[in-house]
Motif scaffolding. Structure first.
Motif, PDB file in Angstrom:
ATOM      1  N   LEU A   9      23.232 -85.708   2.264  1.00 13.69           N
ATOM      2  CA  LEU A   9      23.708 -86.931   2.935  1.00 13.69           C
ATOM      3  C   LEU A   9      22.521 -87.661   3.562  1.00 13.69           C
ATOM      4  O   LEU A   9      22.408 -88.881   3.468  1.00 13.69           O
ATOM      5  CB  LEU A   9      24.732 -86.573   4.023  1.00 13.69           C
ATOM      6  CG  LEU A   9      26.164 -86.299   3.538  1.00 13.69           C
ATOM      7  CD1 LEU A   9      26.987 -85.625   4.637  1.00 13.69           C
ATOM      8  CD2 LEU A   9      26.865 -87.580   3.100  1.00 13.69           C
ATOM      9  N   GLY A  10      21.632 -86.897   4.171  1.00 14.26           N
ATOM     10  CA  GLY A  10      20.423 -87.475   4.759  1.00 14.26           C
ATOM     11  C   GLY A  10      19.560 -88.132   3.696  1.00 14.26           C
ATOM     12  O   GLY A  10      19.069 -89.257   3.886  1.00 14.26           O
ATOM     13  N   GLU A  11      19.427 -87.469   2.568  1.00 14.96           N
ATOM     14  CA  GLU A  11      18.627 -88.017   1.465  1.00 14.96           C
ATOM     15  C   GLU A  11      19.204 -89.357   0.976  1.00 14.96           C
ATOM     16  O   GLU A  11      18.458 -90.288   0.663  1.00 14.96           O
ATOM     17  CB  GLU A  11      18.605 -87.028   0.279  1.00 14.96           C
ATOM     18  CG  GLU A  11      17.501 -85.982   0.350  1.00 14.96           C
ATOM     19  CD  GLU A  11      16.126 -86.626   0.506  1.00 14.96           C
ATOM     20  OE1 GLU A  11      15.508 -86.349   1.557  1.00 14.96           O
ATOM     21  OE2 GLU A  11      15.686 -87.404  -0.375  1.00 14.96           O
ATOM     22  N   ALA A  12      20.544 -89.408   0.920  1.00 18.71           N
ATOM     23  CA  ALA A  12      21.195 -90.646   0.449  1.00 18.71           C
ATOM     24  C   ALA A  12      20.837 -91.806   1.377  1.00 18.71           C
ATOM     25  O   ALA A  12      20.566 -92.918   0.916  1.00 18.71           O
ATOM     26  CB  ALA A  12      22.715 -90.449   0.380  1.00 18.71           C
ATOM     27  N   VAL A  13      20.810 -91.552   2.693  1.00 15.85           N
ATOM     28  CA  VAL A  13      20.443 -92.614   3.646  1.00 15.85           C
ATOM     29  C   VAL A  13      18.974 -92.980   3.463  1.00 15.85           C
ATOM     30  O   VAL A  13      18.623 -94.164   3.397  1.00 15.85           O
ATOM     31  CB  VAL A  13      20.734 -92.168   5.105  1.00 15.85           C
ATOM     32  CG1 VAL A  13      20.160 -93.162   6.108  1.00 15.85           C
ATOM     33  CG2 VAL A  13      22.233 -92.011   5.317  1.00 15.85           C
ATOM     34  N   LEU A  47      19.342 -91.764   9.543  1.00 19.56           N
ATOM     35  CA  LEU A  47      19.205 -93.184   9.894  1.00 19.56           C
ATOM     36  C   LEU A  47      18.254 -93.340  11.082  1.00 19.56           C
ATOM     37  O   LEU A  47      17.430 -94.255  11.122  1.00 19.56           O
ATOM     38  CB  LEU A  47      20.579 -93.778  10.220  1.00 19.56           C
ATOM     39  CG  LEU A  47      20.581 -95.278  10.530  1.00 19.56           C
ATOM     40  CD1 LEU A  47      20.054 -96.089   9.354  1.00 19.56           C
ATOM     41  CD2 LEU A  47      21.985 -95.759  10.888  1.00 19.56           C
ATOM     42  N   ARG A  48      18.359 -92.419  12.056  1.00 21.90           N
ATOM     43  CA  ARG A  48      17.452 -92.495  13.214  1.00 21.90           C
ATOM     44  C   ARG A  48      16.007 -92.282  12.758  1.00 21.90           C
ATOM     45  O   ARG A  48      15.089 -92.907  13.294  1.00 21.90           O
ATOM     46  CB  ARG A  48      17.845 -91.469  14.270  1.00 21.90           C
ATOM     47  CG  ARG A  48      19.151 -91.821  14.941  1.00 21.90           C
ATOM     48  CD  ARG A  48      19.383 -91.067  16.239  1.00 21.90           C
ATOM     49  NE  ARG A  48      20.743 -91.318  16.716  1.00 21.90           N
ATOM     50  CZ  ARG A  48      21.757 -90.459  16.578  1.00 21.90           C
ATOM     51  NH1 ARG A  48      21.559 -89.278  16.014  1.00 21.90           N
ATOM     52  NH2 ARG A  48      22.958 -90.776  17.018  1.00 21.90           N
ATOM     53  N   GLU A  49      15.825 -91.413  11.767  1.00 21.81           N
ATOM     54  CA  GLU A  49      14.456 -91.195  11.251  1.00 21.81           C
ATOM     55  C   GLU A  49      13.892 -92.492  10.670  1.00 21.81           C
ATOM     56  O   GLU A  49      12.748 -92.854  10.925  1.00 21.81           O
ATOM     57  CB  GLU A  49      14.470 -90.142  10.138  1.00 21.81           C
ATOM     58  CG  GLU A  49      14.506 -88.703  10.635  1.00 21.81           C
ATOM     59  CD  GLU A  49      14.800 -87.745   9.484  1.00 21.81           C
ATOM     60  OE1 GLU A  49      15.478 -86.741   9.745  1.00 21.81           O
ATOM     61  OE2 GLU A  49      14.379 -88.026   8.328  1.00 21.81           O
ATOM     62  N   VAL A  50      14.741 -93.180   9.870  1.00 21.51           N
ATOM     63  CA  VAL A  50      14.296 -94.452   9.290  1.00 21.51           C
ATOM     64  C   VAL A  50      13.980 -95.433  10.425  1.00 21.51           C
ATOM     65  O   VAL A  50      12.974 -96.148  10.389  1.00 21.51           O
ATOM     66  CB  VAL A  50      15.364 -95.051   8.333  1.00 21.51           C
ATOM     67  CG1 VAL A  50      14.906 -96.384   7.770  1.00 21.51           C
ATOM     68  CG2 VAL A  50      15.673 -94.089   7.192  1.00 21.51           C
ATOM     69  N   LEU A  64      15.445-100.739   6.747  1.00 25.53           N
ATOM     70  CA  LEU A  64      16.345-100.358   7.841  1.00 25.53           C
ATOM     71  C   LEU A  64      17.771-100.810   7.525  1.00 25.53           C
ATOM     72  O   LEU A  64      18.736-100.047   7.685  1.00 25.53           O
ATOM     73  CB  LEU A  64      15.837-101.014   9.128  1.00 25.53           C
ATOM     74  CG  LEU A  64      16.462-100.587  10.450  1.00 25.53           C
ATOM     75  CD1 LEU A  64      16.336 -99.095  10.632  1.00 25.53           C
ATOM     76  CD2 LEU A  64      15.776-101.313  11.608  1.00 25.53           C
ATOM     77  N   ILE A  65      17.882-102.051   7.039  1.00 23.55           N
ATOM     78  CA  ILE A  65      19.208-102.596   6.713  1.00 23.55           C
ATOM     79  C   ILE A  65      19.836-101.799   5.571  1.00 23.55           C
ATOM     80  O   ILE A  65      21.002-101.408   5.632  1.00 23.55           O
ATOM     81  CB  ILE A  65      19.109-104.097   6.342  1.00 23.55           C
ATOM     82  CG1 ILE A  65      18.669-104.897   7.573  1.00 23.55           C
ATOM     83  CG2 ILE A  65      20.429-104.634   5.799  1.00 23.55           C
ATOM     84  CD1 ILE A  65      18.326-106.353   7.310  1.00 23.55           C
TER      85      ILE A  65
END
Ligand code: B12
Length: 220
Positions: A9-13, A47-50, A64-65
């Motif tokens: 899930l993290g990878e997808a983001v 998302l927070r990492e990005v 980011l968007i």
């Protein structure tokens, strides 16, 4: 299985993969992964990492968007599951919530809304970029037990103080508890602006809201 799906899930983001996030969120639900954990530890963490990379000048706003859109695609599936699980509860209180004026961040607020509804609150969501005047009018009209104010930027946090001051001026502060949320919010800020509490994530938002309901109305 759980760790793998949270990682994916993290990878997808991180890869701005909306379809992947949606599919993996469905797989998480079907595989019995806690939807709240999938939201927080899978999607939101990435998302927070990005966002942190953006903050350091290592990512573009377009990235980011795109990452936020992937998060939202997965979150839609998970929010639905969280709501379904809490569907049969009776209302424990009425809560009005919105993101303050000048701030359009909605993802965290929307998660909090879903979790509060799942915990049995009747939640009225005013959306984002909500003027102070509207918060005051709606508190007068709808008489919520709790008002939740979300602010994601250090620049818009000041609006949380403005709303509390405006409630006081309108003679409404004693009628409603105020909880603050958003990444820059701290206990010190709560103290400084005269709020009742804060929730640092959706889980603690629910705990705090339930605690405030137990305490009765504010007398500030
Ligand atoms: C996604 C994102 C966006 C998306 C928002 C999409 C959307 N629909 O929400 C987009 C791309 C549109 C965006 C725009 C901007 N962003 Co932005 N964004 C983020 C990012 C990466 C993640 C926020 C997020 O969704 N997190 C995931 C959720 C789950 O977590 P959360 O929001 O913290 O919410 C949790 C808690 O805070 C709490 N909570 C939240 N609300 C509430 C309310 C209550 C009542 C309670 C109890 C609890 C609670 O519970 C939630 C669930 O656990 C953050 C970085 C970060 N680390 O936070 C930057 C960040 C907030 N953005 C930032 C900036 C600068 C901007 C822009 C100005 C960029 C630009 N140059 O245009 C614009 C501002 C637009 C505006 N006027 O608001 C900065 C803010 C810096 C600062 N001054 O503080 C950050 C910190 C990035 C950075 N490191 O620079 N952003």
């Amino acid at each position: 299985m759980k760790d793998k799906i949270l990682e994916e899930l993290g990878e997808a983001v991180r890869n701005f993969d909306e379809e992947g996030a949606r599919r993996l969120a469905r797989e998480a639900v079907e595989g019995g992964v806690d939807p709240v954990e999938a939201l927080e530890e899978g999607l939101a963490k990435a998302l927070r990492e990005v966002g942190d990379r953006f903050g350091r000048g290592e990512a573009f706003i377009t990235e980011l968007i795109a990452a936020a859109q992937a998060m939202e695609a997965g979150a839609e599936v998970l929010n639905r599951e969280i709501a379904r699980r809490g569907a049969s509860r009776k209302a424990v209180g009425r809560l009005l919530i919105g993101t303050v004026e000048g701030d359009i961040h909605s993802i965290g607020k929307n998660i909090v809304v879903t979790m509060l509804r799942a915990a049995g609150f009747e939640v009225i969501d005013l959306g984002v970029d909500v003027p102070t005047r509207v918060f005051v009018e709606k508190v007068r009209e709808l008489k919520p037990d709790i008002l939740g104010l979300s602010a994601l930027m250090t620049t818009t946090m000041a609006k949380q103080r403005e709303v509390i001051d405006a409630l006081r001026e309108a003679g409404l502060r004693a009628d409603v508890k105020v909880i603050l949320g958003g990444a820059p919010v701290t206990e010190e800020w709560v103290e400084e602006v005269g709020a009742d509490a804060c929730g640092l994530d959706a889980g603690s938002a629910v705990k705090v809201a339930l605690r405030l309901m137990g305490e009765g109305r504010a007398d500030a």
